[in-house]
Design an enzyme around this catalytic site. Sequence first.
Site, PDB file in Angstrom:
ATOM      1  N   ASP B  92      47.402   1.369  87.233  1.00 44.78           N
ATOM      2  CA  ASP B  92      47.486   0.026  87.798  1.00 44.78           C
ATOM      3  C   ASP B  92      48.565   0.042  88.880  1.00 44.78           C
ATOM      4  O   ASP B  92      49.220   1.067  89.105  1.00 44.78           O
ATOM      5  CB  ASP B  92      47.775  -1.008  86.702  1.00 44.78           C
ATOM      6  CG  ASP B  92      49.155  -0.841  86.102  1.00 44.78           C
ATOM      7  OD1 ASP B  92      49.913   0.040  86.543  1.00 44.78           O
ATOM      8  OD2 ASP B  92      49.488  -1.592  85.180  1.00 44.78           O
ATOM      9  N   ASP B 271      39.608  -2.215  80.453  1.00 44.22           N
ATOM     10  CA  ASP B 271      40.766  -1.656  79.754  1.00 44.22           C
ATOM     11  C   ASP B 271      41.439  -2.797  79.032  1.00 44.22           C
ATOM     12  O   ASP B 271      41.331  -3.958  79.452  1.00 44.22           O
ATOM     13  CB  ASP B 271      41.777  -1.046  80.734  1.00 44.22           C
ATOM     14  CG  ASP B 271      42.649  -2.114  81.370  1.00 44.22           C
ATOM     15  OD1 ASP B 271      42.152  -2.802  82.286  1.00 44.22           O
ATOM     16  OD2 ASP B 271      43.802  -2.298  80.939  1.00 44.22           O
TER      17      ASP B 271
END
Lengths: 376, 376
Positions: B92, B271
């Site tokens: 991320d 996720d």
Amino acid sequence: MKFELKTTDPGSKARAGKITTDHGEILTPIFMPVGTAGTVKGVHQRELKDDIHAQIILGNTYHLYLRPGLDIIQKAGGLHGFNGWDKPLLTDSGGYQVFSLKEMRKITEEGAKFSSHIDGSKHMFSPEYVMDIQRIIGADIIMAFDECTPYPCDYGYAENSMHMTHRWLKRCIKRFDETEPIYDHTQSLFPIVQGSVYPDLRKQSAEFIAEQNREGNAIGGLSVGEPAEDMYAMLEVVNDILPKEKPRYLMGVGTPENILEGIALGTDMFDCVMPTRNARNGMLFTTEGIINIRNKKWEDDFSPIDPNLDCYSSKFYTKAYLKHLIKCKEMLGSQIASVHNLAFYIWLVEQAREHILAGDFATWKPKAIKQFMTRL
Amino acid sequence: MKFELKTTDPGSKARAGKITTDHGEILTPIFMPVGTAGTVKGVHQRELKDDIHAQIILGNTYHLYLRPGLDIIQKAGGLHGFNGWDKPLLTDSGGYQVFSLKEMRKITEEGAKFSSHIDGSKHMFSPEYVMDIQRIIGADIIMAFDECTPYPCDYGYAENSMHMTHRWLKRCIKRFDETEPIYDHTQSLFPIVQGSVYPDLRKQSAEFIAEQNREGNAIGGLSVGEPAEDMYAMLEVVNDILPKEKPRYLMGVGTPENILEGIALGTDMFDCVMPTRNARNGMLFTTEGIINIRNKKWEDDFSPIDPNLDCYSSKFYTKAYLKHLIKCKEMLGSQIASVHNLAFYIWLVEQAREHILAGDFATWKPKAIKQFMTRL
């Protein structure tokens, strides 16, 4: 249970042997990982077998009695059924944990009254009840209920306590011999030598224990704070008396050095929380020496933790990665370090055994101690 | 990176596809376990492969930047070299964690200034710097630096924030396209759609993101507290605009139900920390339904946690044993539950994929949701 003595080292009292139980063989000398509440902390059962190569593990009667409790364990078919470990198991008597409760317990001739460390509930362990409990837990080897004297301990207390431990032992033996195993395998009861650091008491206790003629014998009340030399001196007194043809178990010991010295003095079995407890704090025992993984020097060391061990965690993960995990308090750090340290301890006693069989244990031992106790 | 769309379900927008990266293939739809600080909490790398069957895992830029830091990661050859995971990785942008710091961060057009949650040290993430950091971490898929708006979020804030995210995206793309991978594999940059729960903003953002023509696209700012219906409504708007021939990644989602609904709406990648976080609290997702292992009913249930999964922890350990471990706060309890829950999540998306390929996903989905969301 059967014990075969294979070889005694020519240059020391070290012995190589084999214990056979209904759950399989144990090659001695052996180290037994401690599985307090039915789990070796942070370690999967298949890691105990495939990575650590453990042959026997411990359970703690005090903890298992409180949680999950006897009812659940019996329904599961004993501890083997409960945690899925199908190799040999040993349980302690619970005495050590109960006596550690200090102001929360009271010892009388009858036994030990104590309050649970979890919820304060009141309980009583007597020699008879501890046998019944260990029948239910169902370990292959079970321990007599004894008082583990603290260190230091004055002579009078040590003497009285030893005699009480002996009287308790007679009660344990009576109850054990009057009862049958609950599950489909035999159990063996090991009595425990006490006597603090007093050679005459240790001699007296070892003689009493030897006379009981059980299948194995244990030495308790050591590694409780006394100098290592005192421990070795007591072991020398005791092992000269305990029968050669039966395994000798030194309870709660110790560092790699303590274990190799214990082996040299004729001891066959060891257990200790050190490899797992120290692992969680980042202290690693390796084939090259001792590592404090918290030290900055490991932060960019991308070599495996220990490539010399047949253990996934030791070979796959790097020192730098483990340092990072331990620093971040990540669970995986404790897991890796625990599996690794136990793999080292089992490898250590395997190495000792090979050198005993090869007849060069006495010359290997000082070099091994120097190497394994070096701080890297 | 390559994406092949294999099939679209006749009764929904669900898709089956395949992403090919330099570290291997990812069959979609896929769930990606979250490895915050370079470790999926409580899970060994070989368990991710052999028991969980993970095809790609996440790393968090914010956490890795702080610890072990960029210098160590680069010396290790990137995160793949550092933690030994040799399959695809996604990172991320760090934005989500930085914005969660609340009073410890300040957002400006330039980027986000923040104080470390560990030692209070001051740092600055700009779109350009976040690209540089993710080049060093070296994941196969990296994310643009965006602002993840909270919920609720007023329209004005959401609109301004979305435009800033778009401006930041242009800066990310410029830096990314001007730089090269550091290691021996290619990296792909995914932009992120924002716009809170406002359909017109989501439409506008999705159009802007689609125009950038990157190799995959992500949807952020959902599953932050809004009703699930709002999330699905936004997904519908966005997925109608994002190109079909590129994978769509819904960030931070969710329950098994959320994932199956997300798949039905044409999403390919997911996720979430839920499977591991809930595992540590004793909540298990199984092929039979949801189990709170802390409930008394499991204490003498000696059946495997979930015999239907190809996962050691699910098949070997019993519910009664896991209940005991979780109750005692034993590390092994968190480990077993985490591996199991992740194995279930991967199995879930594999099942979804099979039903998409078989053309009956739309009829299977409601039955599956009912079964997997039932509390046992």
